[in-house]
Design an enzyme around this catalytic site. Structure first.
Site, PDB file in Angstrom:
ATOM      1  N   PHE A 179      12.639  47.533 130.683  1.00 52.40           N
ATOM      2  CA  PHE A 179      12.246  48.229 129.456  1.00 52.40           C
ATOM      3  C   PHE A 179      11.927  47.196 128.394  1.00 52.40           C
ATOM      4  O   PHE A 179      12.733  46.318 128.116  1.00 52.40           O
ATOM      5  CB  PHE A 179      13.342  49.178 128.950  1.00 52.40           C
ATOM      6  N   ASP A 206      13.557  38.760 127.556  1.00 51.99           N
ATOM      7  CA  ASP A 206      13.738  39.862 126.613  1.00 51.99           C
ATOM      8  C   ASP A 206      15.243  40.055 126.422  1.00 51.99           C
ATOM      9  O   ASP A 206      15.916  40.653 127.255  1.00 51.99           O
ATOM     10  CB  ASP A 206      13.083  41.134 127.160  1.00 51.99           C
ATOM     11  N   LYS A 256      17.747  44.551 118.432  1.00 51.19           N
ATOM     12  CA  LYS A 256      18.911  45.443 118.327  1.00 51.19           C
ATOM     13  C   LYS A 256      20.103  44.929 117.503  1.00 51.19           C
ATOM     14  O   LYS A 256      20.299  45.357 116.384  1.00 51.19           O
ATOM     15  CB  LYS A 256      19.356  45.863 119.720  1.00 51.19           C
TER      16      LYS A 256
HETATM   17  C1  LIG Z   1      15.549  48.561 122.996  1.00 50.04           C
HETATM   18  C2  LIG Z   1      14.800  47.550 123.744  1.00 50.04           C
HETATM   19  C3  LIG Z   1      13.482  47.189 123.391  1.00 50.04           C
HETATM   20  C4  LIG Z   1      12.702  47.913 122.308  1.00 50.04           C
HETATM   21  O1  LIG Z   1      13.250  47.722 121.049  1.00 50.04           O
HETATM   22  P1  LIG Z   1      12.743  48.648 119.823  1.00 50.04           P
HETATM   23  O2  LIG Z   1      13.468  48.054 118.644  1.00 50.04           O
HETATM   24  O3  LIG Z   1      13.153  50.046 120.118  1.00 50.04           O
HETATM   25  O4  LIG Z   1      11.277  48.494 119.731  1.00 50.04           O
HETATM   26  C5  LIG Z   1      12.871  46.172 124.098  1.00 50.04           C
HETATM   27  N1  LIG Z   1      13.509  45.528 125.094  1.00 50.04           N
HETATM   28  C6  LIG Z   1      14.772  45.840 125.463  1.00 50.04           C
HETATM   29  C7  LIG Z   1      15.426  45.071 126.559  1.00 50.04           C
HETATM   30  C8  LIG Z   1      15.452  46.863 124.805  1.00 50.04           C
HETATM   31  O5  LIG Z   1      16.688  47.191 125.205  1.00 50.04           O
END
Ligand SMILES: *Cc1c(COP(=O)(O)O)cnc(C)c1O
Length: 390
Positions: free
Chosen positions: A127, A214, A243
């Site tokens: 994700f 990420d 986050k």
């Molecule tokens: C939540 C998340 C995102 C997206 O972040 P947003 O602030 O909602 O755009 C991207 N990568 C990972 C691994 C995430 O958990």
């Protein structure tokens, strides 16, 4: 009737305030927070140091734009560089934006090497966000369906599978980078082999690719280290954060090292809000509280405690596949879809999340103590037993 677009199937509860790992709703009912705003509220709710830093900054200066020097942004970059070993960074407002910056950086890096159609390797069950490029990078058809045409320039491999990457390396000379989560969060708390990041690093070094991690969910203490990659003896070329970074004040970052750090030049990328004084003050206060209160080691200790206590409490219960964790990124996988557990736990005063249909995901505030962790285990184990008819 609500005037909000129908993007979320919201739970029927509204919170008024919080303190530490606790939240209260409009009826005065108290909840133990096992979600922390989806890995955002690492300091819990209403942390006095964070509240004070935000109030003081708001009294001085909230925003000036990136047309000028921003002192708090420089301070935050210095601090993150010291904690991570990364060289340079770009600030934005979310995880998706941080990954967009990484994707653009990788493409520009490729073009500068003379690769006309750069390809980024991404993984199944990943994700990376909801913008067009990041939903394309995401390995979940549900996130993509209906938004075609998708963005070109991505190649997908199974997570934790080096052989698939080896094959792409042999047949595709347009690859410029690998984008991967150190532990997959939304995908179901998927923890790869201990050697995975090291092997990815070797592959990238051998082929001149960027290793882009990420860490939007795994970063900022969540896994028991400042960053998820710090469980391995490697450094990424690019890392994205969001986050937990601002404790709820929107701030994201794309960090780069070595050759990747100098790819962007004026005009290549930007953000109106990115790295404004308020957001950076919240991030600085977050990092400082995590450091002072030793929350990385607390996340490691409490995460392991929750895993071992849950394992024990669910011993012999048919339908429990595994309990796994990397610090306070905790997954309890069942052998059936378990979305109904969310409401059952909420009624019992515990907030949880279910991801990938069958995995209970816990992302408690990093400030959680032992007594609170045991309380969480007690409520959750009872609800899981009931759900599974044990
Ligand atoms: C939540 C998340 C995102 C997206 O972040 P947003 O602030 O909602 O755009 C991207 N990568 C990972 C691994 C995430 O958990």
């Amino acid at each position: 009737m609500t005037h909000l677009m129908n993007t979320y199937a919201r739970q029927p509860v509204t919170f008024t305030h919080g303190e530490g790992v606790w939240l209260w709703d409009t009826a005065g009912k108290k909840y133990l927070d096992g979600v922390a705003g989806v890995a955002v509220n690492g300091l819990g709710h209403a942390h006095p140091k964070l509240t004070q830093a935000i109030c003081e900054q708001a009294k001085q200066l909230i925003h000036t734009s990136n047309l000028y020097n921003v002192q708090r942004q420089e301070e935050l970059a210095d601090k993150l560089a010291a904690l991570s070993g990364m060289d340079k960074m770009f600030f934005c407002n979310s995880g998706a934006e941080a990954n967009e910056a990484a994707i653009k950086l990788a493409r520009l890096f490729g073009h500068k090497k003379g690769i006309e159609n750069p390809t980024i390797i991404v993984t199944e069950k990943s994700f990376h966000g909801r913008t067009m490029a990041t939903l394309t990078a995401t390995g979940n058809r549900k996130v993509q369906a209906g938004f075609e045409p998708l963005v070109s320039g991505f190649a997908r491999v199974p997570y934790n599978d080096m052989e698939a990457i080896r094959q792409i390396a042999e047949h595709n000379d347009s690859v410029v980078a690998i984008l991967v989560e150190p532990v997959q969060g939304e995908g179901g708390i998927n923890i790869p082999d201990a050697q995975y990041l090291t092997q990815l690093r070797e592959k990238c070094d051998k082929n001149g690719w960027l290793l882009m991690l990420d860490e939007v969910q795994t970063g900022i203490g969540r896994t028991g280290k400042w960053f998820g990659f710090q469980h391995s003896p490697i450094m990424p070329d690019v890392m994205t954060l969001a986050k937990g970074l601002g404790s709820g004040v929107p701030v994201g970052a794309c960090l780069a090292r070595g050759a990747a750090a100098d790819v962007f030049q004026p005009g290549n990328h930007g953000s109106t809000f990115g790295g404004n004084p308020l957001a950076c003050a919240a991030a600085l206060a977050t990092l400082s509280a995590i450091e002072q209160d030793k929350l990385c080691s607390n996340a490691s200790k409490i995460g392991d405690l929750i895993r071992s206590e849950m394992t024990q409490a669910l011993q012999g219960v048919a339908g429990v596949v595994t309990v796994r964790n990397c610090g306070m990124l905790i997954g309890i996988e069942l052998n059936r879809p378990c979305g109904d557990l969310v409401a059952a736990c909420r009624d019992a005063g515990l907030l949880i999340n279910v991801t990938a249909d069958t995995v209970v995901r816990l992302l408690p505030p990093l400030v959680m103590n032992e007594a609170e962790a045991l309380q969480l285990v007690q409520i959750l184990a009872a609800q899981i037993r009931k759900f599974l008819g044990a």
